[in-house]
Design an enzyme around this catalytic site. Structure first.
Site, PDB file in Angstrom:
ATOM      1  N   CYS A 167      67.982  77.015  24.047  1.00  9.39           N
ATOM      2  CA  CYS A 167      68.902  78.103  23.758  1.00  9.39           C
ATOM      3  C   CYS A 167      68.383  78.822  22.516  1.00  9.39           C
ATOM      4  CB  CYS A 167      70.321  77.583  23.562  1.00  9.39           C
ATOM      5  SG  CYS A 167      70.489  76.347  22.257  1.00  9.39           S
TER       6      CYS A 167
ATOM      7  N   HIS B 123      82.132  41.417  14.069  1.00  7.59           N
ATOM      8  CA  HIS B 123      83.123  40.779  14.939  1.00  7.59           C
ATOM      9  C   HIS B 123      82.407  39.768  15.826  1.00  7.59           C
ATOM     10  CE1 HIS B 123      86.222  40.275  18.004  1.00  7.59           C
ATOM     11  NE2 HIS B 123      87.083  40.885  17.198  1.00  7.59           N
TER      12      HIS B 123
END
Length: 616
Positions: free
Chosen positions: A26, A538
């Site tokens: 673009c 975790h």
């Protein structure tokens, strides 16, 4: 490096020619579709001096390089065997959400048309200037020829959209264009002058003027693509040449006229009514909202997906979205100019001055967004404030535009009323310049100053982008966070990071810092580094259900830890035999505070091996 060398380097770092399924560009970006995103070295690409940043969005891998993108793209296409459309190489398909696919389709359709639309818009602006100065006779033949040069693409825009959309979907582009041409053919447009009921095969037909429209063809080509593939699959080779296009036209032209055209008309009216409603509620709020959202859309690379809405508004009393985005554009230009006036650093002054000129004369602001505003995030609030003020002014004056124009100095005459638009963008520019001069950055610290403060921080590239290198708290196999079998972690809603399949049951501190959270079940621990990087480790998935069994903590909350200190030990076999996975997400929970968080490319890491790069 020159454009050829830059192109070759980019192809190398996106995983090589074989990893590129297609490439388009673009105004400022190379937009890749890659077979495997993990093969692309995002960090190395970002470190190339000519690369402003790298964005992954909507299934595209976007490399932002600024105004010379066209030349670099040309060198790549000349020297590499790469598809310029959307044809895929290989079987690997990127998983993309529905909205991502829609934006990718619209953006990919309009990206090739932007130069022609912008050029035609500039001619319209030039004609407006010549008319104001009485340098051209608006009734004369010269004006008529130049007006045709500027207006042709807009009148026949459905044909260009049909061609480009078909190329995007890898089907016959000329059949796509012919579908649109059928709706502009004089015998069809003559139906607009008929009175009474109109029908096709006894089916009621709503005659619509399709000139300058885009939505009907975007929908129509999206349906035509699978139809063509179906026909090719079951049509004998001996008659495919004429049979497939013939049936496609017989089906799609009436179907578009009967269904897609009216549907798109209703959708367009709904959007226009929505904007009108917002303006009726508060013109100021509407201007603030649009001007504030626009830079975010540009950053994400999906702003071209709004172009069909803007273009469709031209035939409905003019578009107000485009003028309001002009306030955001000039706010960015003002920030760049304010930084230029303030800083003394030679490289930063050069960057800000070049970005200012690029914005003023070409309306291209990606160099400002990526080179300055995202690099120095304290400029973001200044952008939103100055853009919002100008947007509110433009909305109050009800400024409209009737042809495509990228906001810049030369396109000001394309906006009506000029006075209201000029006041709005002028206020945005001046306010942004003042705010940037007073509150803007003076530049990043020198590399030796940064590294003295913390050995975990490095600077990369000629623009000295500061990065924080996070080492692995566990030994094991690295997997992308998106592949972790937990929707919360995989969705990246808690932050970016990686998953580690541990081979040893020990977690150590990845940096000097503090324990801010230690869950009572000892399965998760949160830390913060001395530099403010927040990490959640975790251990396992759903292991909170074990209520601390198989886990031993070696620190407490609020403990000060050094890099390498033992934090938690756990029994891998015991956890697995209890029916739980030991996959351990390592998350940067304050990801939003950083430009990016980049996972390591390695498949296996050991303690103190770099696992994440945090770009500041």
């Amino acid at each position: 490096m020159n454009n050829k060398e830059l192109g070759n380097k980019i192809i190398e770092l996106v995983g090589g020619e074989g990893n590129v399924r297609s490439l388009v560009h673009c105004a400022t970006r190379l937009r890749f579709k890659l077979g495997d995103h993990s093969k692309a070295d995002k960090e190395a690409l970002s470190n190339i001096p000519d690369v402003m940043t790298v964005v992954e969005n909507g299934g595209q891998f976007q490399v932002v390089i600024g105004n010379k993108v066209g030349k670099v793209h040309a060198e790549i296409m000349k020297n590499h065997n790469i598809s310029g459309g959307s044809a895929d190489k290989g079987e690997n398909k990127e998983k993309t959400g529905t909205m991502g696919k829609i934006f990718e389709y619209i953006s990919g359709t309009f990206s090739p048309l932007i130069p022609a639309l912008a050029g035609a818009g500039m001619i319209k602006a030039l004609l407006a200037i010549l008319s104001i100065l009485n340098w051209i006779d608006v009734e004369g033949s010269t004006y008529s020829v130049l007006n045709a040069a500027s207006g042709g693409i807009f009148y026949f825009l459905p044909i260009f959209v049909g061609i480009s959309a078909a190329m995007k979907l890898n089907v016959n582009p000329f059949v796509g264009g012919t579908i649109a041409a059928g709706l502009l053919e004089p015998s069809f447009t003559a139906l607009l002058d008929l009175t009474g009921d109109i029908s096709f095969l006894s089916i009621p037909l709503i005659a619509t003027d399709y000139s300058s429209t885009v939505f009907p063809l975007l929908i129509g080509i999206a349906v035509y693509a699978p139809l063509e593939r179906f026909l090719k699959k079951y049509t004998p080779d001996t008659i495919q040449l004429f049979f497939v296009p013939m049936v496609s036209l017989l089906v799609m032209v009436p179907l578009t006229a009967l269904v897609f055209g009216p549907f798109a008309e209703y959708v367009s009216l709904a959007i226009a009514s929505g904007i009108t409603f917002l303006l009726s509620v508060s013109t100021i709020l509407t201007g603030i909202l649009i001007a504030s959202i626009w830079p975010v859309l540009v950053i994400l690379g999906v702003h071209w997906g709004i172009v069909p809405i803007i273009i469709d508004n031209y035939t409905r009393g003019g578009d107000i979205i485009g003028p309001i985005t002009g306030a955001a554009t000039f706010a960015q230009i003002g920030i760049a100019f304010g930084i230029y006036l303030k800083v003394k650093d030679k490289d930063l002054r050069s960057l800000s001055f070049a970005a200012t000129l690029s914005g003023l004369f070409a309306g291209v602001t990606e160099p400002i967004l990526y080179g300055l505003i995202l690099r120095y995030r304290k400029l973001l609030p200044l952008l939103f404030i100055s853009g919002a003020v100008g947007g509110a002014i433009i909305a109050t004056f009800d400024v409209r535009i009737f042809a495509f124009a990228i906001p810049g100095l030369f396109t000001i005459p394309a906006f009506t009323p000029i006075v209201g638009y000029s006041i709005g963008i002028g206020v945005s520019f001046i306010l942004a310049t003042i705010l940037a001069f007073i509150f803007g950055t003076t530049g990043k610290k020198k590399q030796n100053e940064v590294t003295k403060e913390n050995p975990n921080i490095e600077t990369t590239s000629s623009e000295s982008k500061a990065t924080y290198l996070l080492t692995a708290p566990l030994t094991g196999k690295v997997i992308p966070l998106e592949e972790v079998d937990d929707p919360v972690f995989a969705s990246v809603v808690m932050g970016k990071g990686v998953g580690i399949e541990p081979t040893e049951g020990i977690v150590v501190a990845p940096f000097d810092g503090k324990v801010v959270t230690l869950f009572p079940t000892k399965h998760a621990i949160g830390l913060v580094s001395e530099d403010g990087v927040e990490v959640l480790i975790h251990i396992g998935l759903d292991t909170v259900q074990l209520e601390g069994k198989y886990f031993n903590a070696h620190v407490e909350s609020d403990a000060i830890v050094k890099k390498g200190d033992k934090l938690v030990t756990f029994d891998i076999q015991g956890i697995q035999e209890s029916g739980y996975k030991v996959t351990t997400p390592v998350i940067i929970t304050n990801t939003a505070n950083y430009l990016d968080v980049i996972p390591v490319q390695s498949q296996h890491v050991t303690l103190n091996h770099i696992v994440l790069t945090v770009v500041k």
